[in-house]
Design a protein around this motif. Structure first.
Motif, mmCIF file in Angstrom:
data_model
loop_
_atom_site.group_PDB
_atom_site.id
_atom_site.type_symbol
_atom_site.label_atom_id
_atom_site.label_comp_id
_atom_site.label_asym_id
_atom_site.label_seq_id
_atom_site.Cartn_x
_atom_site.Cartn_y
_atom_site.Cartn_z
ATOM 1 N N HIS A 221 8.570 7.839 -5.235
ATOM 2 C CA HIS A 221 8.307 6.840 -3.880
ATOM 3 C C HIS A 221 9.243 5.481 -4.321
ATOM 4 N N MET A 283 4.490 0.536 1.598
ATOM 5 C CA MET A 283 3.828 0.221 0.103
ATOM 6 C C MET A 283 3.955 -1.214 -0.438
ATOM 7 N N PRO A 286 2.906 0.524 -5.385
ATOM 8 C CA PRO A 286 2.698 1.931 -5.325
ATOM 9 C C PRO A 286 1.565 2.564 -6.316
ATOM 10 N N THR A 287 0.946 3.649 -5.848
ATOM 11 C CA THR A 287 1.509 4.588 -4.844
ATOM 12 C C THR A 287 0.432 4.747 -3.386
ATOM 13 N N GLY A 288 -0.319 3.893 -3.542
ATOM 14 C CA GLY A 288 -1.065 3.806 -2.273
ATOM 15 C C GLY A 288 -1.587 2.675 -1.501
ATOM 16 N N THR A 290 -0.709 -0.322 0.801
ATOM 17 C CA THR A 290 0.182 -0.579 1.683
ATOM 18 C C THR A 290 0.029 -2.194 2.145
#
Length: 336
Positions: A221, A283, A286-288, A290
């Motif tokens: 990522h 993002m 990270p990782t989810g 935003t």
């Protein structure tokens, strides 16, 4: 919804700008402290400290603004990330205090060596804390929605150690360029040597860091390839430009130029930020997480845009004026 995402995007890049301003300006402050530990002559250490005494308070304003913007624009990030990283965040606060105490007490103390040491080791501690916090966020954090589900020591990893090593070379690299600009004679010559050594270390650590990311699929990522190995073309191009600026930095040191090394440091850091910022976007953690999912309501973001939009030019002017007032070469303390 579209308006919210657009405003969140704007604040994402405002946050990146403030982070760049803080890392660059406080970076050479901290680097001066680290280099003080390598300089055995107390008189020359005094000149090194003198170069930042007039501006280090101004440089701290970017940290204050960074915290305020993070709290106002992305309160969920502020709450969840700091709660997850309370140990290194607490260490950072104590390190900042030690570094400030060392600087302030040194100015008044008859025996300055002890307080110079406090300033120097405090600067090392702040740099390590920066590396731990930055590395922990970049490597990714375990969230269930916006609830942190990781452990209290997930921040301790080979990746964060490598980020710490990079900053411990990068900040003295910036400081060497600053000292080349602000000093003369033997100290300036020493600063050029420090610049070559720590600059080489910083570039080497950055290459190792990128190699580590490329080989570890879990860190994809960071280079625009979530769940994959390798490097994205855009990331490579931006990083190559950053390395070219590092090469110009070395050339400027060798040519005896005074202003250009610091300029090349600033531009190099811009491209490093762009490489990672564009790869991570959208993002913010990270990782989810935003920017859109962690942002404040649109009305709050608009109000903040007016407030910060009016405040930012004032802070920029204040900082520029501070540097203008304290321009010129630093003098030994008995001559200042």
């Amino acid at each position: 919804m579209d308006g919210q995402i657009s405003l969140a995007d704007v604040w994402y890049w405002i946050l990146a700008l403030l982070l760049w301003l803080y890392v660059f300006t406080d970076g050479f402050d901290l680097g001066v402290g680290i280099l003080c530990l390598l300089e055995g002559n107390e008189s020359r250490r005094g000149v090194m400290v003198e170069t930042i005494e007039g501006v280090w308070h101004a440089n701290q304003t970017w940290l204050v603004m960074l915290g305020g913007v993070l709290f106002g624009a992305f309160p969920l990030v502020y709450g969840t990330v700091l709660a997850a990283l309370y140990l290194p965040a607490g260490f950072l606060l104590f390190a900042l205090m030690a570094r400030g105490i060392g600087l302030e007490y040194r100015a008044e103390a008859a025996e300055k060596r002890r307080w110079t040491g406090v300033f120097g080791w405090g600067s090392v501690a702040v740099t390590v804390a920066h590396g731990i916090l930055l590395g922990s966020i970049l490597q990714g954090m375990a969230f269930d929605g916006l609830r942190y589900t990781g452990g209290a020591f997930d921040w301790f990893s080979p990746f964060t150690i490598l980020v710490c090593a990079t900053l411990l070379c990068l900040y003295p690299m910036f400081a060497a360029a600053w000292l080349v600009l602000k000093t003369e004679g033997e100290l300036q010559d020493a600063a050029r040597l420090w610049g070559l050594r720590f600059g080489s270390g910083a570039v080497g650590c950055l290459v190792l860091l990128v190699g580590y990311i490329a080989l570890d699929g879990h860190l994809g990522h960071l280079v625009g390839r979530p769940g994959q190995g390798g490097l994205s073309p855009m990331f490579i191009v931006l990083l190559v430009v950053a390395v070219l600026n590092a090469a110009l930095y070395f050339r400027a040191l060798g040519k005896g130029w005074e202003r250009r090394p610091l300029l090349y440091c600033a531009v190099m850091l811009v491209f490093v930020f762009l490489a990672f910022g564009t790869s991570l976007y959208p993002m913010i953690v990270p990782t989810g997480v935003t920017a859109a999912s962690a942002a404040s309501p649109p009305q709050m973001l608009r109000i903040m845009l007016y407030v910060v939009g009016g405040l930012l030019p004032v802070v920029l002017f204040y900082n520029a004026y501070q540097y203008r007032v304290f321009r010129g070469k630093a003098l030994p303390e008995d001559e200042a």
